[in-house]
Motif scaffolding. Structure first.
Motif, PDB file in Angstrom:
ATOM      1  N   ILE A 111      94.716  56.145 -26.188  1.00  0.00           N
ATOM      2  CA  ILE A 111      94.147  55.640 -27.437  1.00  0.00           C
ATOM      3  C   ILE A 111      92.919  54.780 -27.135  1.00  0.00           C
ATOM      4  O   ILE A 111      92.982  53.880 -26.292  1.00  0.00           O
ATOM      5  CB  ILE A 111      95.193  54.805 -28.204  1.00  0.00           C
ATOM      6  N   ALA A 112      91.803  55.098 -27.791  1.00  0.00           N
ATOM      7  CA  ALA A 112      90.579  54.296 -27.685  1.00  0.00           C
ATOM      8  C   ALA A 112      90.461  53.426 -28.932  1.00  0.00           C
ATOM      9  O   ALA A 112      90.982  53.764 -30.000  1.00  0.00           O
ATOM     10  CB  ALA A 112      89.355  55.199 -27.550  1.00  0.00           C
ATOM     11  N   THR A 113      89.762  52.308 -28.787  1.00  0.00           N
ATOM     12  CA  THR A 113      89.604  51.358 -29.897  1.00  0.00           C
ATOM     13  C   THR A 113      88.134  51.227 -30.274  1.00  0.00           C
ATOM     14  O   THR A 113      87.270  51.115 -29.397  1.00  0.00           O
ATOM     15  CB  THR A 113      90.143  49.969 -29.497  1.00  0.00           C
ATOM     16  N   ILE A 114      87.845  51.269 -31.566  1.00  0.00           N
ATOM     17  CA  ILE A 114      86.474  51.094 -32.043  1.00  0.00           C
ATOM     18  C   ILE A 114      86.059  49.649 -31.823  1.00  0.00           C
ATOM     19  O   ILE A 114      86.674  48.722 -32.356  1.00  0.00           O
ATOM     20  CB  ILE A 114      86.341  51.452 -33.536  1.00  0.00           C
ATOM     21  N   VAL A 115      85.001  49.446 -31.029  1.00  0.00           N
ATOM     22  CA  VAL A 115      84.471  48.108 -30.756  1.00  0.00           C
ATOM     23  C   VAL A 115      83.472  47.705 -31.837  1.00  0.00           C
ATOM     24  O   VAL A 115      83.438  46.556 -32.286  1.00  0.00           O
ATOM     25  CB  VAL A 115      83.815  48.059 -29.367  1.00  0.00           C
ATOM     26  N   SER A 116      82.645  48.667 -32.249  1.00  0.00           N
ATOM     27  CA  SER A 116      81.651  48.368 -33.278  1.00  0.00           C
ATOM     28  C   SER A 116      81.227  49.641 -33.981  1.00  0.00           C
ATOM     29  O   SER A 116      81.343  50.747 -33.431  1.00  0.00           O
ATOM     30  CB  SER A 116      80.418  47.681 -32.672  1.00  0.00           C
ATOM     31  N   ARG A 117      80.747  49.468 -35.217  1.00  0.00           N
ATOM     32  CA  ARG A 117      80.167  50.561 -35.991  1.00  0.00           C
ATOM     33  C   ARG A 117      78.815  50.107 -36.499  1.00  0.00           C
ATOM     34  O   ARG A 117      78.693  49.035 -37.096  1.00  0.00           O
ATOM     35  CB  ARG A 117      81.068  50.945 -37.165  1.00  0.00           C
ATOM     36  N   THR A 118      77.797  50.941 -36.277  1.00  0.00           N
ATOM     37  CA  THR A 118      76.455  50.659 -36.770  1.00  0.00           C
ATOM     38  C   THR A 118      76.006  51.835 -37.625  1.00  0.00           C
ATOM     39  O   THR A 118      75.897  52.958 -37.132  1.00  0.00           O
ATOM     40  CB  THR A 118      75.456  50.452 -35.610  1.00  0.00           C
ATOM     41  N   ASP A 119      75.777  51.587 -38.909  1.00  0.00           N
ATOM     42  CA  ASP A 119      75.315  52.642 -39.803  1.00  0.00           C
ATOM     43  C   ASP A 119      73.796  52.708 -39.744  1.00  0.00           C
ATOM     44  O   ASP A 119      73.103  51.748 -40.093  1.00  0.00           O
ATOM     45  CB  ASP A 119      75.795  52.382 -41.225  1.00  0.00           C
ATOM     46  N   LEU A 120      73.293  53.850 -39.308  1.00  0.00           N
ATOM     47  CA  LEU A 120      71.865  54.092 -39.166  1.00  0.00           C
ATOM     48  C   LEU A 120      71.384  54.972 -40.322  1.00  0.00           C
ATOM     49  O   LEU A 120      72.208  55.545 -41.057  1.00  0.00           O
ATOM     50  CB  LEU A 120      71.596  54.762 -37.821  1.00  0.00           C
ATOM     51  N   PRO A 121      70.069  55.120 -40.512  1.00  0.00           N
ATOM     52  CA  PRO A 121      69.566  55.925 -41.636  1.00  0.00           C
ATOM     53  C   PRO A 121      70.113  57.343 -41.677  1.00  0.00           C
ATOM     54  O   PRO A 121      70.422  57.865 -42.741  1.00  0.00           O
ATOM     55  CB  PRO A 121      68.048  55.912 -41.414  1.00  0.00           C
ATOM     56  N   VAL A 172      82.927  65.660 -43.348  1.00  0.00           N
ATOM     57  CA  VAL A 172      83.962  66.703 -43.287  1.00  0.00           C
ATOM     58  C   VAL A 172      85.119  66.354 -42.361  1.00  0.00           C
ATOM     59  O   VAL A 172      86.001  67.183 -42.138  1.00  0.00           O
ATOM     60  CB  VAL A 172      83.351  68.067 -42.881  1.00  0.00           C
ATOM     61  N   THR A 173      85.129  65.144 -41.817  1.00  0.00           N
ATOM     62  CA  THR A 173      86.228  64.677 -40.980  1.00  0.00           C
ATOM     63  C   THR A 173      86.638  63.280 -41.456  1.00  0.00           C
ATOM     64  O   THR A 173      86.063  62.736 -42.395  1.00  0.00           O
ATOM     65  CB  THR A 173      85.816  64.601 -39.492  1.00  0.00           C
ATOM     66  N   THR A 174      87.595  62.705 -40.764  1.00  0.00           N
ATOM     67  CA  THR A 174      88.030  61.341 -41.092  1.00  0.00           C
ATOM     68  C   THR A 174      87.202  60.282 -40.378  1.00  0.00           C
ATOM     69  O   THR A 174      87.459  59.084 -40.545  1.00  0.00           O
ATOM     70  CB  THR A 174      89.506  61.131 -40.708  1.00  0.00           C
ATOM     71  N   LEU A 175      86.200  60.670 -39.609  1.00  0.00           N
ATOM     72  CA  LEU A 175      85.433  59.702 -38.825  1.00  0.00           C
ATOM     73  C   LEU A 175      84.692  58.698 -39.706  1.00  0.00           C
ATOM     74  O   LEU A 175      84.402  57.586 -39.280  1.00  0.00           O
ATOM     75  CB  LEU A 175      84.451  60.416 -37.891  1.00  0.00           C
ATOM     76  N   GLY A 176      84.385  59.096 -40.934  1.00  0.00           N
ATOM     77  CA  GLY A 176      83.725  58.179 -41.847  1.00  0.00           C
ATOM     78  C   GLY A 176      84.583  56.977 -42.208  1.00  0.00           C
ATOM     79  O   GLY A 176      84.075  55.958 -42.675  1.00  0.00           O
ATOM     80  N   ASP A 177      85.894  57.088 -41.972  1.00  0.00           N
ATOM     81  CA  ASP A 177      86.815  55.986 -42.270  1.00  0.00           C
ATOM     82  C   ASP A 177      86.924  54.986 -41.122  1.00  0.00           C
ATOM     83  O   ASP A 177      87.540  53.928 -41.288  1.00  0.00           O
ATOM     84  CB  ASP A 177      88.223  56.526 -42.570  1.00  0.00           C
ATOM     85  N   TRP A 178      86.372  55.308 -39.952  1.00  0.00           N
ATOM     86  CA  TRP A 178      86.501  54.425 -38.796  1.00  0.00           C
ATOM     87  C   TRP A 178      85.826  53.087 -39.047  1.00  0.00           C
ATOM     88  O   TRP A 178      84.724  53.018 -39.609  1.00  0.00           O
ATOM     89  CB  TRP A 178      85.870  55.049 -37.572  1.00  0.00           C
ATOM     90  N   ARG A 179      86.477  52.026 -38.613  1.00  0.00           N
ATOM     91  CA  ARG A 179      85.952  50.665 -38.699  1.00  0.00           C
ATOM     92  C   ARG A 179      86.238  49.938 -37.391  1.00  0.00           C
ATOM     93  O   ARG A 179      87.041  50.405 -36.574  1.00  0.00           O
ATOM     94  CB  ARG A 179      86.605  49.899 -39.857  1.00  0.00           C
ATOM     95  N   GLU A 180      85.600  48.817 -37.179  1.00  0.00           N
ATOM     96  CA  GLU A 180      85.891  48.002 -36.002  1.00  0.00           C
ATOM     97  C   GLU A 180      87.388  47.709 -35.948  1.00  0.00           C
ATOM     98  O   GLU A 180      87.988  47.295 -36.941  1.00  0.00           O
ATOM     99  CB  GLU A 180      85.100  46.695 -36.049  1.00  0.00           C
TER     100      GLU A 180
END
Length: 202
Positions: A111-121, A172-180
């Motif tokens: 299992i990997a853990t999201i450290v950060s999310r940066t929304d770019l243009p 089209v995936t669940t990746l948009g739900d990922w958060r720190e």
């Protein structure tokens, strides 16, 4: 065997643990044609290869049942799944199918853990921390599978690596739900694993 190209996003309709907690029966609702799902078929659910034990149609929507054993619950995010959890789904690869991602076994390594999310243009950048024993298999420009999605590694430093996700994949995936702080299933590239083993044997 899979390719890491998600073909549907389903959700858990029911989640029933056994009295001993060693096995969980999951019913997953999806948009697949039920007539094409055979008992015994393999379907990757958030990157976890699970075996169909039964399928049917209810209120015009297909469902299939799978069992998640104790080892699966221990090694993957399935330990936190519940009714309503959305899952990236992929049917097993057939001879003649387009290999759009990379060879994926559906055997989650950790299992990997999201450290950060940066929304770019035009995309989103995620930094993730891998379990230290798996970090050595992750290299820039290499492949990883995260929650069943084949991705290219952008950077890799120590046990932290990053990936860039295009809008289509976010939609089209669940990746948009990922958060720190989100935890995701990680499967390392089979080729990286074999290359490391060959190096160790020299």
């Amino acid at each position: 065997m899979f390719t890491g190209i998600v073909t549907d996003v389903g959700h858990i309709a029911s989640f029933k643990p056994t009295a001993q907690g060693q096995l969980h029966r999951l019913r997953i609702s999806c948009a697949y044609d039920q007539t094409t799902i055979a008992d015994g078929a393999s379907i990757a659910c958030n990157g976890v290869c699970l075996t169909v034990v039964q399928s049917g149609v209810e209120q015009g929507r297909t469902w299939f049942d799978v069992d998640a054993a104790a080892e699966t619950l221990r090694m993957t995010t399935a330990q936190d799944w519940k009714e309503g959890t959305r899952l990236n789904l992929e049917r097993a690869l057939k001879i003649g199918d387009e290999l759009g991602g990379h060879i994926v076994a559906g055997h989650v390594d950790g299992i990997a853990t999201i450290v950060s999310r940066t929304d770019l243009p035009d995309m989103a950048k995620f930094e993730l921390r891998a379990p230290r024993q798996l970090a050595r298999f992750i290299a820039a420009k290499g492949s990883v599978t995260l929650d069943g999605v084949s991705l290219t590694v952008n950077t890799a430093v120590d046990d932290v690596f990053s990936v860039l996700i295009i809008p289509h994949t976010l939609q089209v995936t669940t990746l948009g739900d990922w958060r720190e702080g989100s935890e995701v299933n990680l499967e390392i590239d089979l080729m990286a694993r074999y290359a490391a083993r060959l190096t160790e044997m020299k």
